[in-house]
Design an enzyme around this catalytic site. Structure first.
Site, PDB file in Angstrom:
ATOM      1  N   ALA A  58      -5.879   6.221   5.149  1.00  0.00           N
ATOM      2  CA  ALA A  58      -6.862   5.202   5.581  1.00  0.00           C
ATOM      3  C   ALA A  58      -7.520   4.566   4.360  1.00  0.00           C
ATOM      4  O   ALA A  58      -7.069   3.506   3.882  1.00  0.00           O
ATOM      5  CB  ALA A  58      -7.872   5.848   6.518  1.00  0.00           C
ATOM      6  N   ARG A  59      -8.550   5.189   3.840  1.00  0.00           N
ATOM      7  CA  ARG A  59      -9.220   4.695   2.643  1.00  0.00           C
ATOM      8  C   ARG A  59      -9.735   5.885   1.842  1.00  0.00           C
ATOM      9  O   ARG A  59     -10.235   6.872   2.416  1.00  0.00           O
ATOM     10  CB  ARG A  59     -10.399   3.785   3.012  1.00  0.00           C
ATOM     11  N   GLU A 111      -8.931   2.904  -6.591  1.00  0.00           N
ATOM     12  CA  GLU A 111      -7.552   2.433  -6.828  1.00  0.00           C
ATOM     13  C   GLU A 111      -7.532   1.241  -7.767  1.00  0.00           C
ATOM     14  O   GLU A 111      -8.428   0.397  -7.679  1.00  0.00           O
ATOM     15  CB  GLU A 111      -6.921   2.022  -5.502  1.00  0.00           C
ATOM     16  N   HIS A 127      -0.703   3.967  -2.287  1.00  0.00           N
ATOM     17  CA  HIS A 127      -1.158   3.032  -1.241  1.00  0.00           C
ATOM     18  C   HIS A 127       0.000   2.147  -0.736  1.00  0.00           C
ATOM     19  O   HIS A 127      -0.026   0.924  -0.904  1.00  0.00           O
ATOM     20  CB  HIS A 127      -2.316   2.158  -1.756  1.00  0.00           C
TER      21      HIS A 127
HETATM   22  C1  DGY Z   1      -4.589  -2.514   5.003  1.00  0.00           C
HETATM   23  O1  DGY Z   1      -4.044  -3.452   5.592  1.00  0.00           O
HETATM   24  O2  DGY Z   1      -5.778  -2.252   5.145  1.00  0.00           O
HETATM   25  C2  DGY Z   1      -3.742  -1.729   4.067  1.00  0.00           C
HETATM   26  O3  DGY Z   1      -4.434  -0.630   3.569  1.00  0.00           O
HETATM   27  C3  DGY Z   1      -3.248  -2.605   2.946  1.00  0.00           C
HETATM   28  O4  DGY Z   1      -4.322  -3.298   2.446  1.00  0.00           O
END
Ligand code: DGY
Length: 321
Positions: free
Chosen positions: A239-240, A269, A287
């Site tokens: 996710a993040r 990142e 990512h």
């Molecule tokens: C998103 O679409 O949020 C992916 O992580 C790529 O940016």
């Protein structure tokens, strides 16, 4: 006929997406695929009607405040919008859109890869072979964790979380989840709902994160919550990076409290915390959740559909601000 809108393109987009942009707009492309410093991005936006950033273009309130008045929409090439200060955009009357749905399958695939890569020590195995250090096979060699039939926990049962849960069912895993709202039974498909993250964690042999990065989810997986996972659990994050306290995760991996982690996303990142590199039981990807040709085309087309709707005077389908 009015001039076609001028649009600033944050990064290099897929060929077919750039072809459509060239046909329907006056795009300012980024052929070198550079990450523009904020000042350069702002100067490119002079006289532009729209901006199409990726999550690599950070648009905090102070940058939004300096966007020229001509910019009326930020059409993101991403589902995540944590790189944009939505309140600031809204305050200036700038529409913001994202690209949901189209990357759910690709991201769920990477979540499975992270789970298996972590559980079965894929990174270690690859490093060993490439270093010419594989000497022999033995019953004790590279023994990992089997995930078949285990419990798979999901934080954030939105689109990506739901597809990932379906894929995990392919490994006969029992699904547990928490979400802002409980899903309808048809969507739950037997998954066990927990009212809070704290309630969910003790039931997860594998925990997969699928919630957005917001001030509320910043460092959600901190030392206290990591300690609620069963001994030997595996953590997956596609996710993040902001959702995990990385120092706490490293401590849990070093101590063996967690068996392993599979990460596709990081706090800062692309500058990954170097201490990660010395930890063997972590499987690291750069990512690439949405990185298939098919998905990247679909993300670009979805961003353009939003742009087309906006300039045709219709409400964009994926408006988030
Ligand atoms: C998103 O679409 O949020 C992916 O992580 C790529 O940016």
């Amino acid at each position: 006929m009015p001039d076609k809108p001028v649009v600033v393109i944050g990064r290099k987009f897929p060929e077919a997406v750039e072809a459509r942009l060239a046909r329907d707009y006056r795009p300012k492309f980024n052929p070198e695929d550079r990450v523009y410093p904020a000042a350069e991005l702002l100067s490119l936006c002079e006289g532009a009607d729209a901006l199409l950033p990726c999550h690599s273009e950070h648009l905090p309130a102070e940058v939004i405040a300096k966007l020229p008045d001509t910019v009326k929409i930020i059409a993101n090439f991403s589902v995540g919008v944590d790189h944009v200060d939505l309140a600031a955009a809204k305050g200036r009357g700038i529409a913001v859109t994202n690209t949901p749905d189209v990357l759910s399958d690709a991201t769920a695939e990477i979540a499975m890869l992270c789970m298996l890569g972590a559980a079965r020590r894929a990174g270690e195995g690859e490093r060993l072979i490439r270093a010419g250090a594989w000497k022999s096979w033995s019953p004790a060699f590279m023994v990992g964790t089997q995930v078949t039939g285990k419990r798979f926990g999901v934080v954030g049962m939105g689109r990506v979380g739901q597809v990932t849960a379906r894929r995990a069912r392919g490994f006969d895993m029992e699904i547990h989840y928490t979400n802002r709202n409980r899903l309808d039974p048809a969507l739950e498909a037997g998954a066990v709902y927990h009212e809070s993250v704290e309630d969910l964690l003790p039931h997860c042999d594998v925990l997969s994160l699928h919630c957005p990065a917001t001030p509320q989810t910043m460092n959600l997986m901190n030392a206290e919550r990591l300690a609620l996972l069963p001994e030997g659990a595996i953590l997956v994050n596609t996710a993040r990076g902001a959702i995990i306290d990385e120092a706490a995760l490293m401590a849990a991996l070093r101590s063996g409290r967690l068996a392993a982690a599979g990460l596709d996303v990081y706090k800062n990142e692309p500058h990954i915390e170097p201490a990660f590199f010395a930890i063997e039981n972590i499987f690291l990807l750069p990512h690439i959740g949405s990185a298939t040709g098919q998905t990247r085309d679909a993300m670009g087309f979805r961003a353009l559909d939003n742009l087309d709707a906006f300039f045709a005077g219709r409400e964009p389908r994926d408006r988030v601000a």
